[in-house]
Design a protein around this motif. Structure first.
Motif, PDB file in Angstrom:
ATOM      1  N   TYR A  32      -4.300  14.258   6.039  1.00  0.00           N
ATOM      2  CA  TYR A  32      -3.372  13.256   5.520  1.00  0.00           C
ATOM      3  C   TYR A  32      -2.271  13.036   6.545  1.00  0.00           C
ATOM      4  O   TYR A  32      -1.607  13.970   6.965  1.00  0.00           O
ATOM      5  N   ASN A  58       0.762   4.167  -2.915  1.00  0.00           N
ATOM      6  CA  ASN A  58       0.462   5.569  -2.612  1.00  0.00           C
ATOM      7  C   ASN A  58       1.587   6.527  -2.993  1.00  0.00           C
ATOM      8  O   ASN A  58       1.330   7.651  -3.431  1.00  0.00           O
ATOM      9  N   ASN A  59       2.834   6.093  -2.800  1.00  0.00           N
ATOM     10  CA  ASN A  59       3.947   7.032  -2.948  1.00  0.00           C
ATOM     11  C   ASN A  59       4.858   6.776  -4.145  1.00  0.00           C
ATOM     12  O   ASN A  59       5.673   7.636  -4.475  1.00  0.00           O
ATOM     13  N   GLN A 108       0.833  -1.210   0.000  1.00  0.00           N
ATOM     14  CA  GLN A 108       0.000   0.000   0.000  1.00  0.00           C
ATOM     15  C   GLN A 108       0.867   1.260   0.000  1.00  0.00           C
ATOM     16  O   GLN A 108       0.530   2.260  -0.653  1.00  0.00           O
ATOM     17  N   THR A 127       1.841   6.408  -8.172  1.00  0.00           N
ATOM     18  CA  THR A 127       0.844   7.423  -7.804  1.00  0.00           C
ATOM     19  C   THR A 127      -0.282   7.602  -8.816  1.00  0.00           C
ATOM     20  O   THR A 127      -1.285   8.249  -8.509  1.00  0.00           O
ATOM     21  N   TYR A 171       4.069   4.979   6.070  1.00  0.00           N
ATOM     22  CA  TYR A 171       2.673   4.645   5.787  1.00  0.00           C
ATOM     23  C   TYR A 171       1.735   5.502   6.628  1.00  0.00           C
ATOM     24  O   TYR A 171       0.768   6.086   6.107  1.00  0.00           O
ATOM     25  N   THR A 202       1.403   8.909   5.437  1.00  0.00           N
ATOM     26  CA  THR A 202       0.893   9.039   4.074  1.00  0.00           C
ATOM     27  C   THR A 202      -0.622   8.967   3.981  1.00  0.00           C
ATOM     28  O   THR A 202      -1.250   9.763   3.291  1.00  0.00           O
ATOM     29  N   VAL A 203      -1.226   8.002   4.663  1.00  0.00           N
ATOM     30  CA  VAL A 203      -2.613   7.633   4.366  1.00  0.00           C
ATOM     31  C   VAL A 203      -3.605   8.751   4.638  1.00  0.00           C
ATOM     32  O   VAL A 203      -3.397   9.623   5.483  1.00  0.00           O
ATOM     33  N   ASN A 204      -4.725   8.671   3.910  1.00  0.00           N
ATOM     34  CA  ASN A 204      -5.817   9.634   4.015  1.00  0.00           C
ATOM     35  C   ASN A 204      -6.732   9.227   5.164  1.00  0.00           C
ATOM     36  O   ASN A 204      -7.325   8.147   5.150  1.00  0.00           O
TER      37      ASN A 204
END
Length: 744
Positions: A216, A158-159, A154, A162, A205, A208-210
């Motif tokens: 964020y 995400n990074n 994940q 993208t 992680y 990063t995550v929403n």
């Protein structure tokens, strides 16, 4: 019996056996052919698949070059004391990254429990998890699915990958294969570097995550929902946040507290099952009224205030300098400011900025437009002259209601009026030795070279006046005469060196330049910076809004500590101008701008029909210029012609209320001389005496003899006698001098 081959064949044919054998052999041959084809196809397919897989892996990013850090981080702005004054972020950049040490273990365990229970056991890809997800899908007829991606995967999605939301089906398969490959490689790579791979991955992680609501990263989420730093989160609060990332809209605890509560229970149950918490901790967390606190925090939140005029201009300048000095593109500069995690150390003095905003928002300080009348406006800049640092700026009257709006202090160019007499005319003329403050100029009817008549603002002419008197009373004719002799081109060149960027090389090199008659006008900010050069002894410094800009790791991207500077005037010239402008405030046109307990100097400016009211002045500490007028560039009514005096005086009095008064420093290159008020020579007997400052090389050396009293007729000295007479005068011990002194 005949058992020969021929006989046996004949007997077999007679019994029908040969036909069956042929069929059997043919069938076997076909079966062998089919098997061979299948085998060949299988081998070919496997080879092709292996080749395709190899190609996919070969096209994956190099593990040593990928960046797993979150891409969008909030930018922070600090004032000149290092105090945080603003956070900037875009929609996807509302992120504040924190280290794994700042993230509580309960938060780490909660996200692992719900997202990737075998995170600490697998090597980046969880084969058991993939089988479990497949079994769940088959067992429910694909009505329910579970994610098989690990936290490591994940993080890469995400990074690194993208653009996954816009990919095709084939692209999705390619990305998944590369994702799995890199997940394993990443953990090996981090371990080989001597790092705790799991901690590095989990830290990035969680940053990063929403977490929904525009938050964020776990730090921003903690502040958004609970109004605290993530390190202070309770177990119950950690479970609330861990419940969100799989579906930030559905499980947003502000919008859907019931659904979040159900998933929070699942998170806590998983944590108990995986032995991250005890039964007692589990029950205590379930009983926590956590959603009441979320609601209370939401009610206390207020809509973000618009940026101040200072922040507006700071953003513009940082973006511009990232392009011009650091090589960014326009898009990269904007992204860096709003989601690049920059640290911007501004020059703002928060106390001064607050004073400006309070005075410019106080309706008692300015007239209110009503009926058919328009609302007047104003702008003001405060600069610390010894550094060129802008300490405060305001670009309009009243409350600021939006960010990045019109800033009349920096975005608007208006006519500077008579404030330009100092910069374009008297400063350059003193610098070149064309005049002294004692020089006499005839104030009389005068025409420009094109025949246009020139008038003073009071509609009168005043005969022979000194340069000091002309500055003090803002007479127009003497200023134009001085610039005409100096040449408009010379005055124009000095203005360029004083930092003005809106002047027109073709249209502004004219006589009206002496009075501020320029085509495009000038900004309040640039006018303030030009006067700051006089206040600091003649050194111009480009006005700055920041001392440095760094990235998240503290690496300096932009250095504003040492702005561009150049000497425009000698110290002596700057002091002479300052002295003349002290007179402006003491007994000239600037009397209404006098401060309560602080020495000050300055120059007024009023344009034709009172369309612009301007004043630029300074103390030994700060320089400030103010502009007032209508945006529509129309005449101000008589009752509107003094509010800029109130604003400038109120702001500067408050800024200086705790500072000790002190005089402007006189340089050694300047001397004070007693002169004849009429001739400007050294005062002799019978002269009306005055004192004036001179740059040492321009001080008068001859003594005035026009006004001395004598009992006997005098004659003009013959050639060679003048020096002897001056020596006698300077000696001052003759009998006749004694008699004259008695008479005087």
């Amino acid at each position: 019996m005949d058992f020969g081959r021929k006989n046996l064949k004949e007997k077999a044919e007679a019994c029908g056996l040969v036909s069956e054998n042929k069929k059997r052999k043919t069938g076997m041959r076909i079966l062998r052919i089919v098997f061979c084809v299948f085998l060949a196809v299988s081998v070919g397919t496997a080879g092709a698949a292996a080749g395709a897989y190899a190609g996919i892996i070969d096209s994956a990013p190099d593990i040593s070059e990928i960046n797993i850090m979150p891409q969008g981080n909030a930018t922070f702005i600090y004032d000149d004391q290092g105090t945080l004054i603003r956070q900037l972020n875009s929609a996807g950049g509302n992120r504040i990254s924190v280290s794994i040490e700042e993230i509580p273990e309960n938060m780490q365990h909660a996200i692992v429990a719900i997202e990737d229970s075998r995170f600490y056991e697998h090597n980046g890809v969880d084969s058991l998890g993939m089988l479990r997800a497949l079994a769940t899908a088959f067992g429910t007829g694909f009505s329910r699915t579970e994610g098989a991606s690990t936290i490591t995967q994940q993080l890469l999605k995400n990074n690194v990958f993208t653009d996954w939301m816009q990919e095709s089906t084939v692209g999705s398969i390619v990305r998944k294969l590369q994702e799995q490959y890199l997940a394993v490689e990443l953990e090996k790579y981090l371990t080989a570097q001597g790092k705790d791979a799991k901690s590095v991955i989990l830290e990035n992680y969680l940053n990063t995550v929403n977490f929904g609501a525009g938050a964020y990263g776990v730090q921003t989420a903690a502040r958004t929902y609970f109004g605290k730093d993530c390190r202070d989160l309770t177990l119950s609060e950690c479970a609330v946040l861990a419940a969100i990332p799989q579906n930030p809209s559905r499980w947003n605890p502000k919008v859907n507290p019931e659904e979040n509560a159900e998933r929070r229970g699942t998170v806590l149950a998983y944590m108990l099952e995986q032995e991250w918490i005890t039964e007692e901790e589990y029950q205590e967390a379930l009983a926590d009224h956590v959603y009441d606190r979320i609601l209370e925090n939401a009610e206390q939140e207020t809509e973000a205030e618009p940026y101040s005029y200072f922040i507006d201009e700071l953003i513009v300048r940082v973006q511009r300098d990232l392009v011009e000095k650091a090589g960014y593109t326009e898009a990269q500069a904007a992204n860096a400011v709003y989601s690049g995690g920059l640290r911007i150390y501004s020059t703002q003095d928060s106390h001064i900025q607050q004073i400006l905003e309070e005075e410019f928002q106080d309706p008692e300080n300015y007239p209110q437009g009503n009926g058919s009348e328009l609302q007047p406006q104003a702008a003001m800049t405060v600069i610390r002259q010894d550094s060129g640092q802008v300490k405060g700026i305001v670009g309009g009257l009243g409350e600021k209601t939006a960010s990045l709006t019109l800033n009349r202090a920096s975005d608007t160019a208006r006519q500077p009026g008579s404030t330009f007499k100092i910069l374009s005319t008297y400063g350059p003329a003193l610098e070149t030795g064309s005049i002294t403050l004692a020089t006499k100029i005839q104030d009389e009817p005068y025409e420009y070279s094109d025949g246009t008549p020139l008038h003073n603002s009071d509609g009168r002419y005043h005969g022979r006046v000194t340069v000091r008197e002309a500055i003090e009373n803002s007479y127009n004719v003497p200023a134009v005469k001085v610039l005409t002799d100096l040449t408009p081109q010379t005055g124009f060149n000095y203005l360029l060196r004083l930092g003005f960027t809106t002047l027109d090389q073709e249209l502004d090199v004219i006589q009206p330049l002496a009075l501020g008659g320029v085509t495009n006008g000038v900004s309040n900010l640039e006018l303030t910076a030009a006067y700051a050069a006089i206040a600091d002894g003649g050194i111009y410094r480009e006005p700055t809004f920041y001392t440095r800009v760094t990235d998240r790791e503290g690496n300096v991207i932009l250095d504003g500590e040492h702005p561009e500077e150049r000497r425009v005037f000698k110290e002596s010239t700057a002091f002479l101008l300052t002295s003349a402008m002290e007179s402006v405030l003491e007994e000239g046109t600037g009397v209404p701008f006098q401060l309560e307990d602080m020495t000050a100097a300055g120059k007024t400016g009023t344009t034709t029909s009172y369309k612009d009211l301007v004043f630029a002045g300074f103390t030994p500490y700060y320089t400030a210029a103010i502009w007032a007028g209508f945006d529509e560039n129309i005449e101000l009514p008589e009752e509107y012609r003094s509010y800029h005096q109130t604003l400038w005086r109120n702001v500067m009095n408050r800024i200086h209320e705790d500072l000790p008064d002190r005089e402007f420093l006189q340089p050694s290159s300047v001397e004070r001389v007693t002169i004849c008020a009429d001739s400007g020579l050294l005062a002799g007997s019978g002269c009306d005496r005055a004192t004036e400052y001179f740059e040492t090389s321009t001080a008068p050396e001859k003594r005035c003899t026009q006004h001395r009293f004598t009992l006997f007729p005098t004659r003009e000295p013959e050639e060679g006698e003048e020096e002897e007479e001056e020596e006698e005068q300077e000696g001052g011990n003759s009998f006749w001098d004694w008699l004259r002194s008695l008479w005087d």
